[in-house]
Structure formats: structure tokens, C-alpha cells
Design an enzyme around this catalytic site. Structure first.
Site, PDB file in Angstrom:
ATOM      1  N   TYR A  52       0.865  -1.177   0.000  1.00 15.17           N
ATOM      2  CA  TYR A  52       0.000   0.000   0.000  1.00 15.17           C
ATOM      3  C   TYR A  52       0.905   1.232   0.000  1.00 15.17           C
ATOM      4  CZ  TYR A  52      -4.139   2.711   1.443  1.00 15.17           C
ATOM      5  OH  TYR A  52      -5.150   3.616   1.534  1.00 15.17           O
TER       6      TYR A  52
ATOM      7  N   LYS B 280     -21.284 -18.997 -11.081  1.00 16.10           N
ATOM      8  CA  LYS B 280     -20.375 -19.009 -12.242  1.00 16.10           C
ATOM      9  C   LYS B 280     -18.969 -18.617 -11.781  1.00 16.10           C
ATOM     10  CE  LYS B 280     -23.412 -19.624 -15.736  1.00 16.10           C
ATOM     11  NZ  LYS B 280     -23.380 -20.535 -16.866  1.00 16.10           N
TER      12      LYS B 280
HETATM   13  C1  LIG Z   1     -26.406 -22.771 -17.923  1.00 16.71           C
HETATM   14  C2  LIG Z   1     -26.785 -21.396 -18.159  1.00 16.71           C
HETATM   15  O1  LIG Z   1     -25.943 -20.546 -18.340  1.00 16.71           O
HETATM   16  C3  LIG Z   1     -28.193 -21.047 -18.237  1.00 16.71           C
HETATM   17  O2  LIG Z   1     -29.044 -21.929 -18.124  1.00 16.71           O
HETATM   18  O3  LIG Z   1     -28.493 -19.860 -18.403  1.00 16.71           O
HETATM   19 MG   LIG Z   2     -26.745 -18.559 -18.424  1.00 16.09          MG
END
Ligand SMILES: CC(=O)C(=O)O
Ligand SMILES: [Mg+2]
Ligand SMILES: NC(=O)C1=CN([C@@H]2O[C@H](COP(=O)(O)OP(=O)(O)OC[C@H]3O[C@@H](n4cnc5c(N)ncnc54)[C@H](O)[C@@H]3O)[C@@H](O)[C@H]2O)C=CC1
Length: 476
Positions: free
Chosen positions: A114, A169
Site C-alpha cells: 500500500y 459461475k
Molecule cells: C447454464 C446457463 O448458463 C443457463 O441456463 O443460463
Molecule cells: Mg446462463
């Protein structure tokens, strides 16, 4: 073919049990007779008279879970304290967190990570922004961006509702490819605002994964960002899905001894995924694709306000068939569903050509229940984790981004996507290939590395890789 269900709603019954030797036998009896599947048992506390246990049970749905609860409650010596849902528990507090790579143990280290010494690093990057790839998280970091308008098949549930999917995700990027990813859910549906926000946050990222943004806005958002940013922008629902689908279809064709160019394919749901799938199949040599959406078959008998549908009508349906799914499906070799639950009926399957291939990919519920379809199809795949043959973009996005980041690609182009498809298909060898196994499991460790290497090679061959290496296999 037969299908096998591997998971359902998973409930935890917290039970207060009379402390006697036969009581757990009764618990097991009621759950078993009630058609529940015990998958785990824990002791919470034990006293002289009472034992508290958590019994983890797979059930079909909430109603089924309630029926089991009633059976247990009706038995002397068994009291249900509460029932919790394992999925809900897994989401408490969110699924991901940020961690530092180095510890700050004293003032000297603090002054380096920092202020004041970090200022040198800042100046270096300010003078040469490319240094951001070396000296910041940019090199290995992706933004998972959604506006919450097409979340799975749930539709427009908004940015808050979208967060669990985007966190998921991000989590999968990390687990499968060691890519750091951040969920970013934008509270706007305005195309220009989304483009502006993504451009504004881009300095921190090596790639942008657009997710669950409804069509047709997703096409313009992606096209503009690809043009205006110098890092890969990839709409996962379009291209990730198309890449994996092509891999699965190539392998299914080997089983039924048909070639891509001989197939008649019906695609239902001409949105983000359906259009990208159609483009990818065409690129791979498929000649006869008929698209169906809510208003029926897309054909040259109509003109369309949606520019993508107009494109679709001009580039598919060579026999210019009109009507409904009923008309389209006659004689079709392959059904691809990226629409919603219940679209496909047994009567449709009975009209298909020999050895029907059905990819019912709507999430969370496919176009037809695999158990219902099983007697009528040769190869069945869904997008779900709890059936065999999972055609899900999860097989693509970790590896394709890892490859693109590792060679510092400026784009993820058609050649890289095709290379990813072939790589995924190649993970299933000829001895392994069967109706139940046309696509590798998302847990197959070979997938990400195969995709990564294929994508890096294609990136170098097409001139979008920006790191210089003698041998692309050395790119780490
Ligand atoms: C798997 C995915 O990305 C969906 O079903 O929207
Ligand atoms: Mg999707
Ligand atoms: N398995 C996988 O990897 C993936 C699955 N999907 C699933 O595919 C579906 C569509 O996703 P997107 O293309 O992103 O959404 P989208 O909103 O862009 O497109 C969906 C399209 O399906 C049409 N549709 C919906 N219900 C229909 C019906 N009953 N009959 C005919 N057409 C119908 C809509 O009019 C729309 O054109 C969702 O269920 C999603 O979960 C999407 C991406 C990846």
C-alpha cells in the site's frame, strides 16, 4: 435408453428421538416407505433420554418432503424439530469470498503493498497500461456481468435474483480453471448503460463473461463491447452453450452413424442460445435447421421486427416450412431445446426420424422430462447436473477463458470456439462413447486443459494472442 436420476431436493430433518435402540430403525422405515432417500445421518446431541439427529434425505419436491415430515411426526418417540433445505444452507452469506495472495505482517510490508511504495507500481502502469496484465489481477480475472433479464429459464428476475447464479459461475471459474471471477449484477436494462458500465469497469479485468442477458439486447451489447474493448467479451449463454452442444452432437452422430451435413435439426427457443447454436452448427457444416419460437416456425413466409429473427428466416429452414413444432419435428433427426419446460411431447418424439437425438437444455427444467422421453429416443441430454449427458456451458467457459487469458487474447473468435468444441468432444474416446456418455462430465479434469490448449493454439493461429512464446504449450 434408460436414464438415471442422481439428485433431487435435499432436505435435512432435525429430529428429537427417544433414546432407544430401535428408534432409528423406525425413522429409516418411515423415510424409506415414504420414498425418501437417506443420504446421511449426523448426531447433534445425546442425553440419557433424547438424541437429536440430523437426517439428510433426498426427496422429489417440497410436497414430498412434507409428506415424509408428517409420517415422522405421527410416530411415537419421533419429533421433527425443523426441516432445512441443503441448497438454502449452502447459500447463507453467499458462496464466494476474496482472499489475499500475500500476508501483510508489519509496517514495512504495509508500506509496499500500500502507500507509499505502491505508488511506483501505479506510475509504471500509468505510463504503460499493458503492465496492468503483469502487476495487477487483470491477467487472470474475469467479470461475470448480468442484468438479470434471462436468468436460467426463470426470465427477468432482476439483478438481485441473478446474484446466486453469477456467484455460482464465479465459483466455478475458480474451481475448474483457477480463474478469479467477480459477479457483477447491473441494476439497468438499458443497452447503452450496460455497455458504458462494462467499459468503465474493464480496466480491472482480462475478460468479460456476459451472462443471462435476454435477447435481442444481448447481441448488440456483446457486439459493441467486442468492438470497443481490447479484452475478450463472450456471451456465455450464446457461445458457451453452442460450443458444448456441438461437441455433444458430434459424438452423438458417431453413435447413430449420421453426419452433420445430413441432419435435419429443430431448434426451439430462438433467443440468445438458440441463435448462437444455429450459427455454430452452420459453421460446422449442418445444412438443415428449422427454428421454432412461441409464434411457431421462423420462415420466409413472414418478416420480423427482431433483426436476429429476420437473419434467421433468411439463413435457415431451406424448405421454408411454416407452422408449429408439430410441423417442424416431422422427420427431424435432432431436437434442440433452449426454451422452457414442457415444450416437447411424446407425440413429437414419435414423429422424429430413426434414432432420435434430443438435447432438452432449458434450465432448471428441460423441455421434456428425460424419464418420459427415454423410451422414444436414442440419445438424450439435458442441461442439468443430475442426469447423464449434461450439455451445459460449464464445460466450456472455464477452459475457454483460461486459454484466452493465458495467451492474453484480444478476442475469443470463431476458430477458438470451434477448437473448444473439438477439444471437449475428444475427451470421450471411442471405447467410452455410449448413449449415456456422449459428453465428458464437468468434473472430468481433462476437459479444462484440453479446451485451454486448443483455444491457445487457435488464438496463435488466428493472430489474436498477444503473449509471445516459441511453443504455445509453454503458455501458462
Ligand atoms: C447454464 C446457463 O448458463 C443457463 O441456463 O443460463
Ligand atoms: Mg446462463
Ligand atoms: N444448458 C445450457 O448450458 C444452457 C441452457 N440455457 C437455457 O436455455 C433457455 C433459453 O436461454 P436464453 O437463450 O439465454 O434465453 P432467451 O430469453 O434469450 O431466449 C429464450 C427464447 O425461447 C423462447 N421460448 C420460451 N418459451 C418458449 C416456448 N414454450 N416455446 C417456444 N419458444 C419459447 C423465447 O421466446 C425466447 O426467444 C433457458 O431455459 C436457459 O436456462 C441457456 C444457456 C445455456
Amino acid at each position: 435408453m434408460a436414464t438415471e436420476r442422481t439428485a433431487g431436493l435435499s432436505l435435512i430433518y432435525r429430529l428429537e428421538l427417544k433414546n432407544s435402540s430401535h428408534i432409528f430403525g423406525l425413522v429409516a422405515h418411515h423415510i424409506g416407505e415414504g420414498d425418501g432417500d437417506i443420504i446421511g445421518v449426523d448426531v447433534v446431541t445425546v442425553s440419557k433420554d433424547v438424541v437429536i439427529r440430523d437426517v439428510n434425505v433426498n426427496v422429489f419436491d417440497r410436497e414430498h418432503g412434507n409428506r415424509i415430515r408428517e409420517r415422522l411426526d405421527a410416530e411415537d418417540g419421533i419429533k421433527v424439530i425443523n426441516v432445512s433445505d441443503r441448497t438454502y444452507l449452502m447459500h447463507l452469506g453467499g458462496k464466494i469470498e476474496m482472499r489475499s495472495k500475500i500476508a501483510v505482517r508489519n509496517r514495512d510490508e504495509l508500506s509496499r503493498v500500500y502507500t507509499p511504495h505502491v505508488a511506483d507500481i501505479c506510475r509504471t502502469i500509468a505510463e504503460d497500461p499493458k503492465q496492468a496484465f503483469k502487476l495487477t489481477i487483470k491477467k487472470n480475472t474475469v467479470a461475470v456481468v448480468s442484468d438479470g433479464t434471462a436468468v436460467l429459464g426463470l426470465g427477468d428476475i432482476g439483478p438481485y435474483g441473478a446474484m446466486p447464479v453469477m456467484e455460482g459461475k464465479a465459483m466455478l471459474f475458480k474451481q475448474f480453471a483457477n480463474v478469479d471471477a467477480f459477479p457483477i449484477c447491473l441494476d439497468t436494462k438499458d443497452t447503452e448503460e450496460i455497455i458504458a458500465h462494462v467499459k468503465a469497469i474493464a480496466p480491472a479485468f482480462g475478460g468479460i463473461n456476459l451472462e443471462d442477458i435476454s435477447s435481442p439486447r444481448c447481441f448488440e451489447i456483446e457486439a459493441r463491447l467486442k468492438q470497443e474493448l481490447d479484452i475478450p467479451v463472450f456471451h456465455d449463454d450464446q457461445h458457451g452453450t453452442a460450443v458444448v452442444l456441438l461437441a455433444g452432437l458430434m459424438n452423438a452422430c458417431k453413435l447413430v452413424d449420421k453426419t452433420l451435413d445430413s441432419l435435419k435439426i429443430v431448434v426451439v427457443g430462438i433467443g440468445a442460445a438458440g441463435i448462437a447454436i444455429t450459427k455454430m452448427l452452420t459453421l460446422a457444416g449442418v445444412k438443415n435447421i428449422v427454428g421454432v419460437d412461441r409464434a411457431g416456425i421462423i420462415s420466409r413466409h413472414e418478416s420480423y421486427e427482431n433483426p436476429m429473427w429476420q437473419w434467421y428466416s433468411e439463413n435457415t429452414n431451406p424448405e421454408n416450412v411454416k407452422g408449429s413444432l408439430d410441423d417442424a419435428i416431422t422427420g427431424a433427426d435432432v431436437f434442440i431445446g433452449v426454451s422452457g419446460p414442457g415444450v416437447l411431447k411424446v407425440e413429437h418424439l414419435q414423429k422424429m426420424a430413426k434414432d432420435p437425438i434430443v438435447f432438452a437444455m432449458a434450465n432448471p427444467n428441460p423441455e421434456i422430462d428425460p424419464e418420459v422421453a427415454a423410451p422414444y429416443v436414442r440419445v438424450m441430454a439435458t442441461g442439468r447436473s443430475d442426469y447423464p449427458n449434461q450439455i451445459n456451458n460449464l464445460l466450456c467457459f472455464p477452459g475457454i477463458f483460461k486459454g484466452a487469458l493465458d495467451c492474453r487474447a484480444s478476442d475469443i473468435n470463431e476458430e477458438m470456439k470451434l477448437a473448444a468444441s473439438y477439444a471437449i468432444a475428444s475427451v470421450v474416446n471411442e471405447e467410452e462413447l455410449s448413449e449415456q456418455y456422449i459428453i465428458p462430465s464437468v468434473f472430468n479434469k481433462k476437459v479444462v486443459e484440453a479446451v485451454r490448449l486448443a483455444v491457445i493454439e487457435a488464438a496463435y493461429e488466428t493472430g489474436v494472442a498477444r503473449r509471445r512464446y516459441r511453443n504455445y504449450k509453454d503458455v501458462k
